[in-house]
Each structure stands twice: as C-alpha cells, then as structure tokens.
Design an enzyme around this catalytic site. Sequence first.
Site, PDB file in Angstrom:
ATOM      1  CG  ASP A 132      17.952 -25.875  27.180  1.00 50.52           C
ATOM      2  OD1 ASP A 132      16.806 -25.446  26.401  1.00 50.52           O
ATOM      3  OD2 ASP A 132      17.248 -26.720  27.658  1.00 50.52           O
ATOM      4  CE1 TYR A 133      12.094 -20.847  22.805  1.00 52.50           C
ATOM      5  CE2 TYR A 133      12.641 -19.596  24.958  1.00 52.50           C
ATOM      6  CZ  TYR A 133      11.730 -20.442  23.455  1.00 52.50           C
ATOM      7  OH  TYR A 133      10.768 -19.046  22.948  1.00 52.50           O
TER       8      TYR A 133
END
Length: 712
Positions: free
Chosen positions: A250-251
């Site tokens: 994820d980011y």
Amino acid sequence: MGAMTLAEKLGQLTMTASGYAVTGPIIVGDSTDAIKAGTIGNLLNLVGAAHIREMQRLAVEESRLGIPLLIGFDVVHGHRILFPIPLGEAALFDPDTWALTAREAAKEAAAEGLAMTFAPMLDVARDPRWGRIAEGPGEDPWLATRIAEAKVRGFQGANLAAADALASVAKHFCAYGAVTAGRDYASVDVSERTLREVYMPPFAAAVAAGAAAVMPAFTDLAGVPMTANKDLLRNALRGRFGFKGVIVSDYNAIAELVRHGIAADLAQAAAHALKAGVDIDMMADAYRRGLPVALERGLVTMTEIDESVRRVLTLKEQLGLFDDPYRRGAVPESAAALSHRRQLARSVGARAIVMLKNEREALPLAHSVRRIAVVGPLADAPSQMRGPWWGAAEEEGAVSVAAGLRAARPEFQVMHAPGVDIDSEDVSGMEAALELCTAADAILLCVGEAATMSGEAASRAHLGLPGKQREFAEAVLQRARASEKPVIAVLFSGRPLVLPWLAEKADAVLAAWFLGSEAGNAIADVVTGRVSPSGRTPVTWPRAQGQIPLFFGQRSGGRPADPNDRYTSKYLDVPNAPLFPFGHGLTYGRFALSNLRVTPVDVEDIDTMRIHVDVRNDGPREAQETVFLFTHDKVASVARPLLELKGWAKVTLRPGETATVTLSLRAADLRFLGPDLEPLFEPGQVEILVGPCADRSKLLVTTVDLSWSRPC
Ligand code: BGC
C-alpha cells in the site's frame, strides 16, 4: 532478467504516482527521466489516454530494455462514470451485476490505457466508525466472498491480455476492517480463528478466482505489520491459498515499517517487506533506496530480488504488455458505450437503495403529489453523490436529487432549498427551507454525511448527522406533522448511521449511500415508483453507538440476553437488537413466506440440500423479494455463530402471485474450523433458517441431521 542491472531490477519493483491523485504523504515529482533510465517500472494515479500513452512510449521506446510500464489506478466503483460505492452495491446481492459493473469500469479504464485496478476492497467491516467500510463488502464473510469472485471476474474478464482487461488487486490483506475502535490505520488484534473464518475467506476466493495481485493492509496484526507479515503473506497467501501473483504494497507502507517500530531504517524496512514477499513498493521508494544497502548488509539476497522481479515481469507478460504495450487505450470508447454505461449506473443505483422504512404509504409518491420540497444540504449536491472515492469522474457528472426529480416528471414542481450546510453551525437558511415544506405536497429531506466523511482517513466517533442537520430535520418533521405532509428522508452516507429518532419520525427512510453518477435519477426512479426498491442492507444498523461492533454473526455466549434475568448479556440502557438488521430492506410489495422444506433431511457430507420455500406477494405492486438462507449449528465442538449466511435467492412477483423459491446448499459448506483450526464436518443437528433478513423472529426454521458419508 540476465540483461538487467540492479537499478533496472529495482525499477521493476517500484511504483510511483504521477501526481494526479495523491492519497498519502509522499508526493513524487516528474518521473519522466527515471522511466527513460528504466528505474521506474510502474505508475499509479495517472489518467488520460494521451498522458498514459506518452509515459508508455518513454518506457518502451526510450529506455534501454524497453520494458513496458504497468499503470494502475483505483478504479473502485467506476472510472469516469461511477456506480454506487461498494457498500451500496453490496446491497444488490447480485453477483452478475457486481461482475458487470466491474467489467464496465474495466473497459472504461482500459480504454484510457490503464492495466491495473487497486480493487476490489475485500475488508469485512463490523465497525461503522471506520470510514473505509464504505469501500468494502459489509459485515459478512459469505457475502464478501461472493463479491470477491464476481469483482475479480468482472475486472479481469476471461483473458488478462485482452485490451479491455485490468489486473485486479485484492486489498487490503488482511483484517484491516478490525482496526482498534474503528480508527483508521490503528492496530488490529483478532484471533487466528476470526482471521480464518471472517477476514481471510474473501481473499482466498479472490485468489481462487485468479486475482492478479494482492495488496497488504497498512495495519499491523498483533504487532506484525501486514507489509512485513511473512507468515500471512508467504505461508497463508502464497502457501495455503496458492497465490502466484504480485504483491503490491500500500501507499508508502514499506517506509512506514520504521514508524511501526519494526525497522530501524529504510534498508531494514525494505528487507522486511521483500522477505515477506512484497514485490512492488508503492510510493515509499524503499526498494530503490533501501535494497542496495540491504544487499550490502546481507539482509537480502539477489535471489530474493530476482524472485519479485520475475513475478512483476510475468504479470506484465500476462497482461499482454510485451506483445503490444499500447493495446489498451488504442481505441476510444463509442458514445453508445458511454450512454449504455450511464443507463447501467442508473439501474444499479436504483437497486442499491435500501428502503429502511415506509409507512402511511409515503412511497411511491401518490399521483396527487405535484409540489415537492427537496430540502437538506444533500438535495442538490452533485459532487457529493460521487462518494469518497470518485476516481477520475468529473464533478459535474453526477445527477443531484433535485435534478433527478425535475427530469423524472414534467408535472412536478420541484422546490429546493438546502436549509443548512452538511457540517456548519449556520442556521440562517432554515426558515426559507421550512417555508418550502409548508407549500409542498410531499417533502424529500436529503441529509447525511459529506462524501469525504467516509473512505480512507475518515473515521468518526459520532455517527449522527453532522452540523445542524438534526436540528433542521426535527424542524421539518414538526412542520410536516402539523400539516400531515409525508416526509421521506433520503440518507446519504458511507456507513450505517445511528439515527433512531429519524427512523421513528420520518414516514419513509431511504438509505441512498452514495450512488454515483446517476444518483439523482436512480433516487427519482424509486421515489416515483418507476422502480420498486429491492436493496437489502449488507451491514447492521445500530440503534446506539455503544452497541458497536454490532453484527448478526455473533455467538450465544453462556448467558444470552434474558429480560427477566439481570445477569445476562445485555445493556441497562438500550436493547441488544439493532435498529435495522443485516438483510433488511422493504419493497413496494408485501411478501409472506411459508412451507419451508429441505431435502434430504439426513445429510451426508457429499450431499447438496435443496431448500424450498413458498413466497407470496400480498402487496399492491410488483416487487422483488430477496430470500436469505442462514444456518445454525446448534451443538458443535466449537460454538458456532447464532446465524451464518449461506446464500440467498431473488424472486420478482406480481400482486397476488406465489412462487416456490429453491436454494441449494452443499453440505460441505457446513464444515467449520474445528478446535485445531482444520475444516471439520461434524455430525449433529443444524438449523436451516430462511427469511427476509437476519432477524431470527422473521425466519422460518427447520432442522437437518448431519452424518458421515457411508462407505460405498
Ligand atoms: C489506499 C489504497 C489505495 C492506494 C492508492 C492508499 O492510501 O489505502 O487502498 O489503493 O492508496 O491510491
């Protein structure tokens, strides 16, 4: 691979944003030079056919090895044309439609050159304080599993290499929905059993359906961040589930391993993630900066790096990018395709609406209604209709309630005033809106949350109406009562709200979630009776915040609630029962169920049961009923939930019509995880319960006997 330098390999393991729609703290500037140097192999948040094609051209024609880019975007519930938010779409209980909207979204996004979507979001969520409940499948693992299969099928199509296919990223593995106190990004600590029974099954199903990629959650699970969770990523996901695809972080999640407190620096963080099996580093730049150092320190091996590079290149190959990097985005979509998609958004929107209450025949609007007061801050709010993740949709693209009603019937005199803002203390507009209510034949009270009050980083501790909306709504209800005007509350939210007072006082209540581009038209279709509502809530609606987490799949415990016994499991100040149970949703029909029968009643583990029930529409209009199938294993070696969802069926009946609905249930689906967490088919009695929602008092019940298969 033999020709690649270390920098080029790490480029293939790197995904950076192009600066279009940043969802996290890191903003990367121009990536053009890095693409030409072959040190960025994947992009996110880039839209527009021309931009995407140009970036792809740089990679393919100007980098040394010409490896195409993998370009992904959060195509969550549509790309430019939006369907209802996922929680709203879950209310359809219709796998074919779930697949169809994903297919349409994929076509639209792929026609711009995109090749990957960070969807579906499969986090079962039982705490509506958590804003991301809006993006997911609701509270139940069986439902989430069906959504997982349908969405992967829809996004990817039959052939990943096709010009209209997107690689699907099942996210966020795992148990992100169980964040402590519903606070986004907070720690998760659930039992191994709950993990396996509730949170993992949708991911196992996504893998079985062929999901190309998986994204680990930001969160830690009992102290082990998912981004570095070797046990769950390598042993469970890649091992038990047999996942062969790409894991994309994820980011900025790899860098956040330092903040989690399990890595001292970026090199250690990168090593943890790589060793756990994370192939692509989204936005942390931890692999490019950290892995060379980690290699020097002996924390990772070249073999481990190569393993991930191979997986990324394999996915690019499966997507057909090596054969023709421009196949996606080559042909713009036709006007007919777009108009067809808008029609679909409208019909899916109407079917996602859940009619929570309808008394005094408030809905559909009577033919005598001419003047409608459409009041409240969400009555004419086109941009809000898009919901918390609007992808690449234009603000002006969404139809408001007021606009939808005006378009629905020329004879309507639609009078609009917001009354109050969504979230401010200003009450100066209230009187003007109340005057419209006085002049109207019927009132549509459009209240709720702003779109950005759910979704990521949007947890709420108070689940009522924000700002002065309650004050306004109470004033409208009082004004209407005096003149006996029907008040239809249209509720916009990315979660179930806690509004017992509104449910009591309004004549009708529609849960309208955020329905996307065609929201206003979809709402007008239901309100005018053009469409008979059929949505059923995929989450329980609490009557008090203190009941949270509240979900139907609870266990009995040793002291189930008994009003006559103080020392039983209940509250002193509120009933245990929800305001609206899972599966609740009224229609314009009135359905009665009878004559439940099951064959066989002596069930062996290889059997499939047929469950029949008669359904009659006693109401005045044609409508669609959803019949749910639950089971309850009464005595088992591990206490089972009081109700477990095992299926549903839909039937559309004219007034006075009766039909027999048949559901099937494989005895194998009555297996549960035994004391050692291994699947177990245990002889004994199981209740089969069928009815309109997860309220036991409304379900028909019969019992079957399970026994081992006789040896043949
Ligand atoms: C979200 C993901 C999303 C990613 C890329 C993150 O903040 O948690 O769900 O896919 O951003 O936009």
